[in-house]
Structure formats: structure tokens, C-alpha cells
Write an enzyme that holds these catalytic residues in place. Structure first.
Site, mmCIF file in Angstrom:
data_model
loop_
_atom_site.group_PDB
_atom_site.id
_atom_site.type_symbol
_atom_site.label_atom_id
_atom_site.label_comp_id
_atom_site.label_asym_id
_atom_site.label_seq_id
_atom_site.Cartn_x
_atom_site.Cartn_y
_atom_site.Cartn_z
ATOM 1 N N LYS A 108 0.862 -1.249 -0.176
ATOM 2 C CA LYS A 108 0.028 0.245 0.177
ATOM 3 C C LYS A 108 0.671 1.034 0.081
ATOM 4 O O LYS A 108 0.701 2.206 -0.062
ATOM 5 C CB LYS A 108 -0.829 -0.229 0.829
ATOM 6 C CG LYS A 108 -2.503 -0.683 1.081
ATOM 7 C CD LYS A 108 -3.217 -0.363 2.123
ATOM 8 C CE LYS A 108 -4.699 -1.371 1.693
ATOM 9 N NZ LYS A 108 -4.863 -2.822 1.679
ATOM 10 N N GLU A 150 -9.966 7.416 3.853
ATOM 11 C CA GLU A 150 -10.697 5.816 4.820
ATOM 12 C C GLU A 150 -9.988 4.293 5.205
ATOM 13 O O GLU A 150 -9.246 4.525 3.838
ATOM 14 C CB GLU A 150 -12.048 5.884 4.547
ATOM 15 C CG GLU A 150 -12.464 4.216 2.963
ATOM 16 C CD GLU A 150 -12.002 5.750 1.782
ATOM 17 O OE1 GLU A 150 -12.672 6.895 1.979
ATOM 18 O OE2 GLU A 150 -11.379 5.096 0.833
ATOM 19 N N SER A 205 1.739 -9.767 -1.179
ATOM 20 C CA SER A 205 1.221 -8.261 -0.701
ATOM 21 C C SER A 205 1.413 -8.143 0.627
ATOM 22 O O SER A 205 1.831 -6.833 0.959
ATOM 23 C CB SER A 205 -0.162 -8.537 -1.467
ATOM 24 O OG SER A 205 -1.335 -8.850 -0.373
HETATM 25 C C1 LIG Z 1 -5.417 -3.963 1.561
HETATM 26 C C2 LIG Z 1 -4.355 -5.319 1.187
HETATM 27 C C3 LIG Z 1 -4.905 -6.108 0.087
HETATM 28 C C4 LIG Z 1 -6.106 -5.849 -0.355
HETATM 29 O O1 LIG Z 1 -5.810 -4.785 -1.347
HETATM 30 P P1 LIG Z 1 -5.989 -4.748 -3.260
HETATM 31 O O2 LIG Z 1 -6.046 -3.317 -3.481
HETATM 32 O O3 LIG Z 1 -6.649 -5.837 -3.494
HETATM 33 O O4 LIG Z 1 -4.706 -5.139 -3.140
HETATM 34 C C5 LIG Z 1 -4.213 -6.952 -0.305
HETATM 35 N N1 LIG Z 1 -3.199 -7.658 1.036
HETATM 36 C C6 LIG Z 1 -2.605 -6.895 1.656
HETATM 37 C C7 LIG Z 1 -1.452 -7.170 2.725
HETATM 38 C C8 LIG Z 1 -3.263 -5.258 2.154
HETATM 39 O O5 LIG Z 1 -3.209 -4.601 2.954
#
Ligand SMILES: *Cc1c(COP(=O)(O)O)cnc(C)c1O
Length: 392
Positions: free
Chosen positions: A86, A108, A375
Site C-alpha cells: 500500500k 478511509e 502483498s
Molecule cells: C489492503 C491489502 C490487500 C487488498 O487490497 P488490494 O487493493 O486488492 O491489493 C491485499 N493484501 C494486503 C497485505 C493488504 O494490506
């Protein structure tokens, strides 16, 4: 090149007319700054020295061997500052806000991950920051609430409706409408009114650009498949974007199957949603017969979003990206498996992408070369996992 307002029929700007000038202003600012060399080099410097990029592309020797089929690489977004992808987006948007002369940012947050990434970037640029968060989420995401406060952000509790993300979204938009002159609205995924989905896609596509170069360096060829979890869809879009034109590469997005698609408790907006408007754009949305937004459910707070970015809806309709889902239980078992075989505790969101691979392993052969987007890291999820696995 101008950035797109729609992806096929999806996207657009379903917002109060008062914010249209601000969206136009943002579009113009981004279109001029994205090719500005000073802006680019400042962004690249921050991605390198603040975020910690490039993130590694890591070959999973034990996981690949234990699954017995494809060679599996992980794109290590869990190693980014603040623990997930993010921050790639919030650093870019805060830099934009600064250049545009904005003196306040708002956002948000549901799980608090986007709130933390926004608060960190706001602190870095010295811009005051307010984060809207549902009261229910504040209660269950204490760690991130404390992190945001430590980073100097004001956390504004939202007590309307179901007191979760969708209500926080409504309040953030209301704030923006009121304070649009001086306030920049930081959206956390490839969602929201145009131009946000296109801007967030470009800011996150650093993931895919790095992976594209890294896999060729490591293997001398391109991957056969990319797999990423999909909440709003930004980590997936970021990984997929530089590979979209190559039709030989299979792209798979994994949504939150929650307790099962037929229980109604899930976050599978593409599989089980209908076309509708959420967060200012047209996309697949979980909604009732009247178009009222339904609450999503997932063991991973970051996939707990009742919609999906408009470009994903388009890619689904076109058949370019395949979307599937795994359940909470499947994600939890992949969470444990990766921890034990590779020494990496993944975010529960990312565990969905691993779980998809495990579940469908029979479909892959030794020729397959897979990149899974990791992610985020799982530190935020350890208590949830401890409860579910009865570890404490
Ligand atoms: C917020 C988040 C997601 C989901 O958000 P996307 O916009 O779909 O990437 C996925 N993995 C993690 C670790 C997150 O913090």
C-alpha cells in the site's frame, strides 16, 4: 498520453458535482507530473530509500518441492516499509498532494493498512492527516489504530450504518465535498472515481515492472502465470499491468470466499456481485435488490471490501484475467503452510493467493513458472490466526 476514465463500461465518476473540479484538477496535475523528471526522480528516490524497493523476487525452494509441480516465486511486497504494497501508492499520492499545494489529506480505512500507509506518507511530507474508520473496525484493529496515532494522524471514528469500511467511505467523501479546496483525498486501491483507478494502477505497477525484469534475470524466461489476491485489486493490478499485453501469460485474481460463496458471508464481488456503483465508480459490487451495499466478509480484513476496481470488472468480462476464490479455512491453512515451509508469515490476504495455488496444484506441471504476489506480511494477523488455530 491521457489516462483513461473508463475501462469498457466500468469506472466513471459517480460523485457529487461539487467534487468534479477537484477530479479534473487531479487529472491535470497527474498527467503533467507523471512525465516530469523532477517528480519521477523524487518518487524513485523515496521508493528506494523510504519504502525499500526493489523488493526481492524470491524462489521458494521448499514450497515448490513440497507441491511437486511448478517453480514458484514470491514477489516480496511484505518487505515494503509498513508491511505491504500500500505504501507504493500513498507515497506517490502524497507527493502529488504536495505538488498540488494541498495542506491536508484524508483517507478511509477498513483494516487500517491503508490508514497506516497514508499516515506514514503524510508524516514524511509534514502534511496533516485525518483517517476515517468505522467504530467496529477500530475495535478489532487496535494495532493499526495505535500505529496511525503514533504517526501523527487523527483517527475519526465513524458510528453510522454498520460502522465499517463502507460507512467510513461515505464520511470521507462527505469531508472531501466540504473541504475540497485544500484537502487531498487519498484512495487506497484501484477504486474510486476517475482518475483514481488509473493513477493507483500506475503507482502500483512498479511491482510488475520489477518482477518482469527479475524473473528474466533469474530464469531467462517470462512466467507462465501470475497469481494475486483481490480486495479492491491494487496489488493484483500492479503485478499484472506490465504483463497484460502478453496473452500467453495466464493472470489469476483470487477473491475472498469467506465462509463459502453460498453462505452470503464472503467478499467475492466479481463472482457474486452485480454491476453497480460503489465509491464513485461503476463496477461489480455486492449489493441487495435495491442497490444498497452489502457488507463483505473475510478472515482477512484487507479483502473485506464489497466491490472491486473497475478495470478488474472489465478484465473479467474480457476473459483476460480469471477470477476465483478460496475460503477462510483454505487461506488459513496456506498461511500456516508458507510459515512452516519458507519461514515467511504472510498477510492473510496474500495467503489467499497461495491457497489458490495449493488448491489447484494438479493443474500445473513442471514446466510452469509462477509468480505469486506476497502483498503483505502477517504480523498484523497473528492474533486472529492464534484464535483460529487455538495457539494461545
Ligand atoms: C489492503 C491489502 C490487500 C487488498 O487490497 P488490494 O487493493 O486488492 O491489493 C491485499 N493484501 C494486503 C497485505 C493488504 O494490506
Amino acid at each position: 498520453m491521457s489516462i483513461p476514465a473508463r475501462f469498457g463500461p466500468y469506472g466513471g465518476r459517480y460523485v457529487p458535482e461539487t467534487v468534479i473540479p477537484a477530479l479534473d484538477e487531479l487529472t491535470a496535475a497527474y498527467e503533467s507530473l507523471r512525465d516530469d523528471s523532477a517528480f519521477r526522480s523524487r518518487l524513485d528516490d523515496l521508493l528506494k530509500n523510504f519504502v525499500g524497493r526493489p523488493t526481492p523476487l524470491y524462489f521458494t525452494e521448499r514450497l515448490s518441492a513440497s507441491l511437486g509441480g511448478p517453480r514458484i516465486y514470491l514477489k516480496r511486497e511484505d518487505l515494503c516499509h509498513t508491511g505491504a504494497h500500500k505504501i507504493n501508492n500513498t507515497i506517490g499520492q502524497l507527493l502529488l498532494a504536495k505538488q498540488m499545494g494541498k495542506t491536508r489529506v484524508i483517507a478511509e480505512t477498513g483494516a487500517g493498512q491503508h490508514g497506516v500507509a497514508t499516515a506514514a506518507a503524510a508524516a514524511l511530507f509534514g502534511i496533516p492527516c485525518a483517517i476515517y474508520m468505522g467504530e467496529k473496525d477500530i475495535g478489532r484493529q487496535e494495532l493499526n489504530v495505535v500505529r496511525m496515532k503514533l504517526l501523527g494522524a487523527e483517527v475519526i471514528p465513524v458510528s453510522s450504518g454498520s460502522r465499517t469500511l463502507k460507512d467510513a467511505m461515505n464520511d470521507a467523501i462527505r469531508d472531501w465535498v466540504t473541504n475540497v479546496e485544500n484537502t487531498y483525498y487519498v484512495i487506497g486501491s484501484v477504486a474510486g472515481p476517475a482518475p483514481y483507478p488509473a493513477i493507483v494502477r500506475e503507482l502500483q505497477s512498479v511491482i510488475g515492472r520489477e518482477a518482469h525484469a527479475q524473473i528474466q534475470e533469474a530464469e531467462g524466461r517470462l512466467p507462465t502465470e501470475l497469481i494475486a489476491c483481490v480486495g479492491g485489486g491494487s496489488n493484483a493490478m500492479g503485478l499484472f499491468a506490465p504483463f497484460l499485453d502478453n496473452e500467453d501469460i495466464r493472470l489469476t485474481g483470487v477473491e475472498a470466499g469467506g465462509e463459502g460463496l453460498d453462505t452470503g458471508k464472503h467478499g467475492a464481488s466479481i463472482e457474486r456481485g452485480q454491476r453497480g456503483v460503489l465509491h464513485g465508480s461503476l463496477s461489480y459490487v455486492l449489493q441487495d435488490a435495491y442497490g444498497q451495499i452489502l457488507e463483505a466478509h473475510s478472515i482477512s480484513a484487507g479483502l473485506d471490501y464489497p466491490g472491486v476496481g473497475p478495470e478488474h470488472s472489465f478484465l473479467h468480462d474480457q476473459g483476460r484475467v480469471r477470477y476465483d476464490s478460496v475460503t477462510d479455512a483454505e487461506a488459513l491453512s496456506a498461511f500456516t503452510m508458507l510459515s512452516e515451509t519458507e519461514g515467511i508469515i504472510p498477510a492473510l490476504e496474500s495467503a489467499h493467493a497461495i491457497a489458490y495455488l495449493v488448491k489447484h496444484i494438479d493443474r500445473f506441471t513442471g514446466e510452469d513458472l509462477i509468480i505469486v504476489n506476497l502483498s503483505g506480511r502477517g504480523d498484523k494477523d497473528v492474533y486472529q490466526a492464534a484464535r483460529a488455530l487455538e495457539l494461545l
